[in-house]
Design a protein around this motif. Structure first.
Motif, short mmCIF file in Angstrom:
data_model
loop_
_atom_site.label_atom_id
_atom_site.label_comp_id
_atom_site.label_asym_id
_atom_site.label_seq_id
_atom_site.Cartn_x
_atom_site.Cartn_y
_atom_site.Cartn_z
N UNK A 109 -66.33 -8.92 34.48
CA UNK A 109 -65.85 -9.00 32.64
C UNK A 109 -66.13 -10.58 33.09
N UNK A 110 -64.80 -10.87 32.39
CA UNK A 110 -65.34 -12.32 33.52
C UNK A 110 -65.17 -12.94 31.84
N UNK A 111 -64.87 -13.54 30.90
CA UNK A 111 -64.49 -13.50 29.77
C UNK A 111 -63.45 -14.58 29.87
N UNK A 112 -63.88 -15.86 29.46
CA UNK A 112 -62.65 -16.94 29.03
C UNK A 112 -62.64 -17.69 27.80
N UNK A 113 -61.67 -17.87 27.99
CA UNK A 113 -61.62 -18.43 25.80
C UNK A 113 -60.02 -19.22 26.02
N UNK A 114 -60.17 -20.48 26.04
CA UNK A 114 -59.65 -21.72 26.31
C UNK A 114 -57.97 -21.95 24.13
N UNK A 115 -56.91 -21.32 24.83
CA UNK A 115 -56.53 -21.82 23.76
C UNK A 115 -55.94 -23.19 23.11
N UNK A 148 -53.63 -24.78 22.84
CA UNK A 148 -51.89 -25.21 23.71
C UNK A 148 -53.13 -25.63 24.90
N UNK A 149 -53.82 -25.47 25.51
CA UNK A 149 -54.97 -26.05 26.59
C UNK A 149 -55.14 -24.22 27.15
N UNK A 150 -54.23 -23.84 27.66
CA UNK A 150 -54.28 -22.51 28.50
C UNK A 150 -55.41 -21.30 27.77
N UNK A 151 -56.00 -20.54 29.41
CA UNK A 151 -57.38 -20.31 29.27
C UNK A 151 -56.80 -18.17 29.36
N UNK A 152 -57.82 -17.88 28.62
CA UNK A 152 -57.91 -16.30 28.28
C UNK A 152 -58.68 -16.07 29.74
N UNK A 153 -58.69 -14.79 30.32
CA UNK A 153 -59.91 -14.14 31.05
C UNK A 153 -59.52 -12.63 30.70
N UNK A 154 -61.34 -12.20 30.33
CA UNK A 154 -61.07 -11.05 30.73
C UNK A 154 -61.90 -10.27 31.92
N UNK A 155 -61.37 -9.39 32.96
CA UNK A 155 -61.67 -8.64 34.12
C UNK A 155 -62.15 -7.56 34.09
N UNK A 156 -63.03 -7.04 34.42
CA UNK A 156 -63.48 -5.38 34.02
C UNK A 156 -63.10 -4.92 35.86
N UNK A 157 -63.05 -3.42 35.20
CA UNK A 157 -62.51 -2.38 36.51
C UNK A 157 -63.27 -2.29 37.80
N UNK A 158 -64.46 -2.71 38.10
CA UNK A 158 -64.92 -3.17 38.77
C UNK A 158 -65.69 -1.32 39.45
N UNK A 159 -65.95 -0.93 38.70
CA UNK A 159 -65.87 0.03 39.04
C UNK A 159 -65.19 1.19 39.85
N UNK A 160 -64.34 1.00 39.92
CA UNK A 160 -62.82 0.91 41.09
C UNK A 160 -61.58 2.07 40.22
N UNK A 161 -61.36 3.13 40.64
CA UNK A 161 -60.70 3.49 39.74
C UNK A 161 -58.96 3.12 39.83
N UNK A 162 -58.97 2.30 40.98
CA UNK A 162 -57.66 2.46 41.01
C UNK A 162 -56.64 0.89 40.10
N UNK A 163 -57.64 0.40 39.94
CA UNK A 163 -57.54 -1.56 39.23
C UNK A 163 -56.77 -1.54 37.74
N UNK A 166 -58.06 -5.87 33.69
CA UNK A 166 -56.81 -7.20 32.71
C UNK A 166 -57.64 -8.30 32.19
N UNK A 167 -56.59 -8.70 31.35
CA UNK A 167 -56.89 -10.06 30.80
C UNK A 167 -55.84 -10.73 31.30
N UNK A 168 -56.19 -12.31 31.61
CA UNK A 168 -54.96 -12.80 32.71
C UNK A 168 -54.93 -13.91 31.75
N UNK A 207 -51.17 -11.58 35.00
CA UNK A 207 -51.84 -10.82 34.04
C UNK A 207 -50.70 -10.78 32.62
N UNK A 208 -51.29 -10.73 31.70
CA UNK A 208 -51.13 -10.56 30.79
C UNK A 208 -51.12 -9.36 29.86
#
Length: 423
Positions: free
Chosen positions: A207-213, A215-230, A240-242, A257-258
């Motif tokens: 994943x690893x996409x970032x976006x500045x809102x 209000x100055x906060x930051x949204x983050x996109x992550x990937x499942x890392x090819x793992x079953x439980x994450x 997740x998105x953070x 966690x968002x």
């Protein structure tokens, strides 16, 4: 223990703080998360012949990702004539420039997955900016990835960078904040803003996409890392998105966690006027998705079948998760491989407010016109199909243009400027 904020770590290197996640669709009650000072590592033995060491981004698109003209913009989405555009080259001779950002003074910065930062300032040619990324892991889909300009850049000159790292048994994806000097010669580390985002053994689905809102906060996109439980675990930042402050603390509530239940989020966009936050993510062999993010929402991806990673499951599994949030858009079959998304401004005429989506495998820019409530797609247009190869990242400019990075490797990549045609 999954993740840490560097600011908290500087206060006490051995102390963890409890954070609770409330309202997540996967849990009926609050779940306490530990935020340790040092992130746990996801370890694995990598031999020289490991499939994870094959950087698929370096394979020419005609070999690994042949263009598939005419597949449209997703199942049941009507494709109509789109706007005429003009294209220009901002930077060239690049090798997988994963992201591109523009600072308020018009400077354009891109970072190659292998760790090189390249800048183009108004009135100047492109050149390299020095940056130190000790332990950078360029492996498969991981390396130097997303960037975001801090909302206070004009005062602090800070840029947030998401990258893959392995040092001394610690292995993770992390966000590090850098300060760039006035002459754009050096990016100096300010802090590790968020650590402990899992990095898979083979470097897949980071994943690893970032976006500045606004209000100055930051949204983050992550990937499942090819793992079953994450994706469904509240003790992991995978899938997740953070939502964080520029210091790495939770932007709202008690957890960073968002949303949960994602496969590989590589696109994030915030709709002007409404503040709605959208993500784009890769499906397996079907059902890429664009999602409207709802705080605490579960988006239904769960590849955990008998403790093993199995992606022959629905992207949005409402059978296992009845409250899972349905996608705004799905590619159906075949997939388009969406990377980044961005909203178009008034300069685009009747396409103002459309969601532009860069695509890798299908090598095109898709414009999705959304319904008034933002929960469905009215129609779409397809631009640039096959003209520049794989398209990865988008960044808006004040005049309505889009900066677009290609992802064709071997020094063939560019940062393009795509603008609505005059007249």
């Amino acid at each position: 223990m999954p993740f840490s904020s560097a600011r908290r770590a500087s206060r006490a290197t051995t102390r963890s703080r409890a954070r609770s996640v409330v309202g997540l669709a996967a849990a009926a009650t609050a779940v306490t998360l530990a935020l340790p000072a040092v992130a746990s590592a996801q370890l694995g033995s990598l031999g020289a012949g490991s499939a994870g060491l094959v950087d698929t981004g370096s394979v020419p698109p005609g070999v690994l990702f042949p263009p598939t003209p005419g597949i449209g913009a997703g199942e049941s989405v009507s494709v109509v004539d789109g706007p005429a555009v003009e294209t220009g080259v901002v930077m060239e001779g690049l090798n997988i420039p994963w992201d591109v950002v523009r600072t308020p003074d018009g400077t354009v910065l891109t970072g190659e997955r292998g760790g090189r930062m390249v800048v183009h300032r108004p009135g100047e040619g492109q050149r390299t900016v020095a940056i130190d990324l000790p332990g950078l892991v360029r492996q498969s889909e991981s390396g130097l990835m997303g960037m975001a300009v801090d909302a206070g850049f004009e005062q602090n000159r800070e840029i947030h960078v998401c990258w893959s790292r392995a040092v001394g048994g610690e292995r993770d994806n992390r966000i590090t904040t850098f300060e760039v000097d006035e002459d754009w010669t050096t990016m100096a580390k300010v802090r590790d803003t968020l650590t402990g985002m899992p990095l898979g053994v083979e470097g897949i689905h980071s994943g690893c996409r970032l976006a500045t809102a606004p209000d100055g906060s930051i949204y983050v996109g992550t990937g499942d890392t090819y793992g079953p439980t994450g994706p469904q675990s509240l003790e992991s930042l995978a899938g997740k998105t953070l939502h964080i402050t520029p210091d790495g603390d939770p932007a709202t509530g008690d957890s960073v966690i968002h949303t949960i239940g994602h496969r590989n989020v590589q696109g994030l966009a915030i709709e002007p006027g409404t503040g709605r936050v959208y993500s784009a993510e890769h499906g397996p062999d079907v059902d890429d998705e664009v999602n409207l993010l709802q705080p605490g929402g579960n988006y239904g991806w769960n590849p955990n079948v008998g403790g093993q990673y199995n992606q022959n499951v629905p992207m949005t599994d409402t059978a296992r998760f009845p409250d899972a949030v349905e996608a705004v858009w799905s590619s159906g079959e075949p997939t388009l491989a969406p990377a980044d998304i961005e909203f178009l401004g008034p300069e685009w005429g009747e396409w103002e407010g459309a969601l532009a989506m860069a695509n890798l495998k299908t090598q095109k820019l898709v414009l999705l016109r959304l319904s008034e409530d933002g929960r469905s797609v009215v129609d779409a247009s397809v631009l640039l199909e096959g003209e520049f190869g794989r398209l990865r990242s988008l960044a808006p400019e004040p005049d309505g243009s889009l900066l677009v990075t290609t992802s064709d490797a071997d020094g063939r990549d560019q940062v393009l400027r795509i603008s609505p045609a005059a007249g």
